[in-house]
Motif scaffolding. Structure first.
Motif, PDB file in Angstrom:
ATOM      1  N   ILE A   1       0.598  -1.464   0.044  1.00 11.12           N
ATOM      2  CA  ILE A   1       0.059  -0.149  -0.153  1.00 11.12           C
ATOM      3  C   ILE A   1       0.759   1.267   0.150  1.00 11.12           C
ATOM      4  CG2 ILE A   1      -2.177  -1.392   1.071  1.00 11.12           C
ATOM      5  CD1 ILE A   1      -1.118   0.094   3.804  1.00 11.12           C
ATOM      6  N   SER A   2       2.158   1.240   0.160  1.00  9.40           N
ATOM      7  CA  SER A   2       2.875   2.237   0.268  1.00  9.40           C
ATOM      8  C   SER A   2       3.793   2.441  -0.973  1.00  9.40           C
ATOM      9  CB  SER A   2       3.921   2.419   1.622  1.00  9.40           C
ATOM     10  OG  SER A   2       4.935   1.123   1.235  1.00  9.40           O
ATOM     11  N   ARG A   3       3.237   1.768  -2.118  1.00 13.75           N
ATOM     12  CA  ARG A   3       3.727   2.090  -3.566  1.00 13.75           C
ATOM     13  C   ARG A   3       3.311   3.195  -3.742  1.00 13.75           C
ATOM     14  NH1 ARG A   3       2.327  -2.247  -7.898  1.00 13.75           N
ATOM     15  NH2 ARG A   3       3.094  -0.505  -9.099  1.00 13.75           N
ATOM     16  N   PRO A   4       4.328   3.750  -4.913  1.00 12.29           N
ATOM     17  CA  PRO A   4       4.005   5.100  -5.687  1.00 12.29           C
ATOM     18  C   PRO A   4       2.646   5.261  -6.319  1.00 12.29           C
ATOM     19  CG  PRO A   4       6.287   4.519  -6.121  1.00 12.29           C
ATOM     20  CD  PRO A   4       5.750   3.290  -5.504  1.00 12.29           C
ATOM     21  N   MET A   5       2.004   6.201  -6.191  1.00 11.50           N
ATOM     22  CA  MET A   5       0.659   6.176  -7.030  1.00 11.50           C
ATOM     23  C   MET A   5       0.884   6.114  -8.336  1.00 11.50           C
ATOM     24  SD  MET A   5      -1.978   6.592  -5.350  1.00 11.50           S
ATOM     25  CE  MET A   5      -1.044   5.362  -4.231  1.00 11.50           C
ATOM     26  N   ILE A   6      -0.224   5.417  -9.061  1.00  9.08           N
ATOM     27  CA  ILE A   6      -0.151   5.248 -10.432  1.00  9.08           C
ATOM     28  C   ILE A   6      -1.562   6.101 -11.219  1.00  9.08           C
ATOM     29  CG2 ILE A   6       0.733   3.035 -10.463  1.00  9.08           C
ATOM     30  CD1 ILE A   6      -1.984   1.848 -10.495  1.00  9.08           C
ATOM     31  N   ASN A   7      -1.527   6.236 -12.498  1.00  8.85           N
ATOM     32  CA  ASN A   7      -2.603   6.939 -12.910  1.00  8.85           C
ATOM     33  C   ASN A   7      -3.761   5.835 -13.009  1.00  8.85           C
ATOM     34  OD1 ASN A   7      -4.499   8.180 -14.726  1.00  8.85           O
ATOM     35  ND2 ASN A   7      -3.259   7.634 -16.511  1.00  8.85           N
ATOM     36  N   HIS A   8      -4.960   6.156 -12.294  1.00  3.45           N
ATOM     37  CA  HIS A   8      -6.123   5.355 -12.410  1.00  3.45           C
ATOM     38  C   HIS A   8      -6.779   4.972 -13.886  1.00  3.45           C
ATOM     39  CE1 HIS A   8      -8.180   8.988 -12.072  1.00  3.45           C
ATOM     40  NE2 HIS A   8      -9.090   8.413 -11.984  1.00  3.45           N
ATOM     41  N   ARG A   9      -6.350   5.876 -14.858  1.00  2.00           N
ATOM     42  CA  ARG A   9      -6.555   5.645 -16.229  1.00  2.00           C
ATOM     43  C   ARG A   9      -5.855   5.033 -17.060  1.00  2.00           C
ATOM     44  NH1 ARG A   9     -11.927   5.606 -14.647  1.00  2.00           N
ATOM     45  NH2 ARG A   9     -12.470   7.492 -13.968  1.00  2.00           N
ATOM     46  N   GLY A  10      -4.549   4.560 -16.468  1.00  2.00           N
ATOM     47  CA  GLY A  10      -3.648   4.070 -17.405  1.00  2.00           C
ATOM     48  C   GLY A  10      -3.582   2.551 -17.458  1.00  2.00           C
ATOM     49  N   PRO A  11      -2.526   1.797 -17.987  1.00  2.00           N
ATOM     50  CA  PRO A  11      -2.541   0.493 -18.116  1.00  2.00           C
ATOM     51  C   PRO A  11      -2.251  -0.355 -17.109  1.00  2.00           C
ATOM     52  CG  PRO A  11      -0.570   1.543 -19.178  1.00  2.00           C
ATOM     53  CD  PRO A  11      -1.647   2.535 -18.831  1.00  2.00           C
ATOM     54  N   GLU A  12      -1.445   0.276 -15.962  1.00  2.00           N
ATOM     55  CA  GLU A  12      -1.162  -0.288 -14.691  1.00  2.00           C
ATOM     56  C   GLU A  12      -2.458  -0.535 -13.797  1.00  2.00           C
ATOM     57  OE1 GLU A  12       2.497   0.437 -12.211  1.00  2.00           O
ATOM     58  OE2 GLU A  12       2.226   2.182 -13.442  1.00  2.00           O
ATOM     59  N   PHE A  13      -3.430   0.466 -13.814  1.00  2.00           N
ATOM     60  CA  PHE A  13      -4.302   0.207 -13.229  1.00  2.00           C
ATOM     61  C   PHE A  13      -5.336  -0.973 -13.748  1.00  2.00           C
ATOM     62  CE2 PHE A  13      -8.723   0.776 -11.660  1.00  2.00           C
ATOM     63  CZ  PHE A  13      -8.526   0.778 -10.181  1.00  2.00           C
ATOM     64  N   LYS A  14      -5.429  -1.062 -15.062  1.00  2.00           N
ATOM     65  CA  LYS A  14      -6.037  -1.949 -15.646  1.00  2.00           C
ATOM     66  C   LYS A  14      -5.784  -3.389 -15.240  1.00  2.00           C
ATOM     67  CE  LYS A  14      -7.238   0.696 -19.887  1.00  2.00           C
ATOM     68  NZ  LYS A  14      -8.453   1.147 -19.813  1.00  2.00           N
ATOM     69  N   GLU A  15      -4.462  -3.391 -15.295  1.00  2.00           N
ATOM     70  CA  GLU A  15      -3.818  -4.793 -14.667  1.00  2.00           C
ATOM     71  C   GLU A  15      -4.205  -5.176 -13.412  1.00  2.00           C
ATOM     72  OE1 GLU A  15      -1.984  -8.130 -15.433  1.00  2.00           O
ATOM     73  OE2 GLU A  15      -2.189  -6.715 -16.793  1.00  2.00           O
ATOM     74  N   LEU A  16      -4.197  -3.957 -12.463  1.00  2.00           N
ATOM     75  CA  LEU A  16      -4.577  -4.309 -11.293  1.00  2.00           C
ATOM     76  C   LEU A  16      -6.086  -4.371 -10.980  1.00  2.00           C
ATOM     77  CD1 LEU A  16      -3.556  -3.544  -8.119  1.00  2.00           C
ATOM     78  CD2 LEU A  16      -4.153  -1.025  -8.265  1.00  2.00           C
ATOM     79  N   PHE A  17      -6.808  -3.723 -11.850  1.00  2.00           N
ATOM     80  CA  PHE A  17      -8.243  -3.939 -11.572  1.00  2.00           C
ATOM     81  C   PHE A  17      -8.631  -5.505 -12.147  1.00  2.00           C
ATOM     82  CE2 PHE A  17     -12.382  -4.461 -13.126  1.00  2.00           C
ATOM     83  CZ  PHE A  17     -13.178  -3.162 -12.731  1.00  2.00           C
ATOM     84  N   LEU A  18      -8.018  -6.013 -13.020  1.00  2.00           N
ATOM     85  CA  LEU A  18      -8.094  -7.365 -13.329  1.00  2.00           C
ATOM     86  C   LEU A  18      -7.680  -8.223 -12.467  1.00  2.00           C
ATOM     87  CD1 LEU A  18      -7.323  -7.643 -17.238  1.00  2.00           C
ATOM     88  CD2 LEU A  18      -9.346  -7.917 -16.325  1.00  2.00           C
ATOM     89  N   GLU A  19      -6.698  -8.048 -11.758  1.00  2.00           N
ATOM     90  CA  GLU A  19      -6.151  -9.109 -10.965  1.00  2.00           C
ATOM     91  C   GLU A  19      -6.978  -9.178  -9.657  1.00  2.00           C
ATOM     92  OE1 GLU A  19      -2.080 -10.049 -10.086  1.00  2.00           O
ATOM     93  OE2 GLU A  19      -1.296  -8.857 -12.062  1.00  2.00           O
ATOM     94  N   VAL A  20      -7.285  -8.055  -9.048  1.00  2.00           N
ATOM     95  CA  VAL A  20      -8.248  -7.744  -7.786  1.00  2.00           C
ATOM     96  C   VAL A  20      -9.569  -8.515  -8.105  1.00  2.00           C
ATOM     97  CG1 VAL A  20      -9.435  -6.257  -6.477  1.00  2.00           C
ATOM     98  CG2 VAL A  20      -7.053  -5.976  -6.912  1.00  2.00           C
TER      99      VAL A  20
END
Ligand SMILES: Cc1ncc(COP(=O)(O)O)c(C=O)c1O
Length: 374
Positions: free
Chosen positions: A23-42
């Motif tokens: 949870i202390s990782r640097p923030m990411i763009n919630h409209r970018g590819p990293e969040f899409k990956e996170l969304f899928l995994e969760v």
């Protein structure tokens, strides 16, 4: 060395180091590819945990927020619902439904007990026969638009047989909405096979994360209710979230740190396997309750209703629950929760979920022994 307090409250809970790091990782763009990956995994992880292909909706909220979302999405003013009440959180569900203008009937059991399939069946049978007597119809429509239940009543430490109760609701063709806020992640919940229409949970309990995410698993039947329902909604509208999920995004800014934490926990759970995860919770609960009874403390909820994730503890005479809590905190660095409602001052509550291990339970039991001997 300063030892950190041991947090044994039933939410927020002790958060494992791996989650603190995530949870202390640097923030990411919630409209970018990293969040899409996170969304899928969760969402994949939650579907695995709950054994469902239902839509997963994740809000930045605590548990009460998702409880409210189920009401505003599925109902119209004046709809009749049956609310199972086994303690303070069942009552809260009824209060939310009333606040939004639903007609609420309560199916209440004494605190410490749980609603059983037989109790639900008898209640519905009677409600239906009363309706038949009133009308000339031979078959009356279901008396309720939905049944609202608390799976695990955190105020008393009692859990209901969700599989059995859901089967009764299915027989009567009444949708069920289940608050599994203090059970999900510690107890088996099979949304798919048990036909649960809306399953609600939150990040800060057996999902081992800080507070911040409210989660709903929403069935096809619930979505069709959602389309017909007329209660006003905007931020909480399931349809907006589901539409946006097609591009692996949320309609509004998500609580990204807890998404990172949840991804971590779900990956760890998948490594451990569901059978081991739930067995570990059962064993921990048994160890605690056995240890407590050896030193004269009593679990408030007894078998078969005693919860695998939280225990409300009655101290032996003449000890007072709140004095014990204070000594545990001040002298032993162990934080427990107080009683709620009619149990205020009568019990203290201990969580044994998520990252709690046998050594933590030993530490609590040791402290209680120490406290009795002084
Ligand atoms: C069973 C149950 N339902 C609802 C809630 C309310 O959740 P929150 O405090 O996250 O709004 C809790 C919190 O303890 C709970 O245990």
């Amino acid at each position: 060395v300063i030892q950190e307090d041991l947090l044994l409250t039933p939410g927020p809970v002790q958060v494992p180091d791996s989650v603190r790091k995530a949870i202390s990782r640097p923030m990411i763009n919630h409209r970018g590819p990293e969040f899409k990956e996170l969304f899928l995994e969760v969402t994949r992880g939650l579907k695995w945990l709950l054994n469902t292909e239902n839509e997963i909706v994740i809000f930045p909220s605590s548990g009460t927020g998702v409880m409210e979302s189920a009401i505003t999405n599925l109902f119209s003013p004046g709809d009749a619902v049956l609310v199972g009440v086994m303690g303070e959180f069942g009552r809260r569900f009824a209060d939310i439904a009333s606040a939004f203008g639903l007609r609420v009937d309560l199916l209440e059991v004494p605190i410490g007990y749980a609603i059983t399939p037989v109790i639900l069946n008898d209640y519905l049978e009677q409600a239906i026969s009363q309706l038949r007597n009133k009308s000339t119809l031979t078959s009356a429509p279901p008396p309720y638009k939905a049944i609202l239940l608390t799976h695990n009543e955190t105020s008393t430490g009692a859990i209901l047989d969700l599989k059995g109760v859901a089967a009764v609701a299915r027989e009567y063709q009444i949708p069920i909405i289940v608050d599994a806020i203090s059970s999900c992640g510690g107890v088996e919940i099979d949304v798919g096979s048990w036909n649960i229409d809306v399953l609600l949970t939150a990040s800060q309990k057996a999902l081992m994360n800080p507070p911040g995410l409210g989660i709903a698993a929403v069935s096809e039947r619930a979505l069709s209710m959602c389309r017909e329902a007329t209660l006003p909604r905007y931020y909480w509208d399931y349809r907006r979230f589901i539409e946006k999920s097609r591009s692996q995004e949320t309609p509004y800014t998500p609580c990204i740190p807890i998404w990172f934490g949840l991804k971590e926990v779900l990956a760890e759970m998948q490594k451990e396997g569901k059978a081991c995860l739930f067995a570990r919770h059962r064993e921990l609960a048994l160890t605690l309750r056995q240890g407590l009874s050896e030193i004269g403390f009593e679990p408030f909820a007894k078998e078969p209703f005693a919860s695998p994730t939280v225990t409300a503890v009655v101290p032996p005479n003449p000890y007072r629950a709140d004095d014990i809590r204070k000594t545990l905190r001040v002298s032993y660095g162990i934080v427990t929760a107080g009683g709620q409602g009619p149990l205020k001052g009568k019990v203290f509550r201990v969580a044994h979920m998520g990252a709690i291990r046998p050594s933590h339970i030993e530490r609590l039991l040791g402290a209680l022994k120490g406290l009795l001997s002084t």
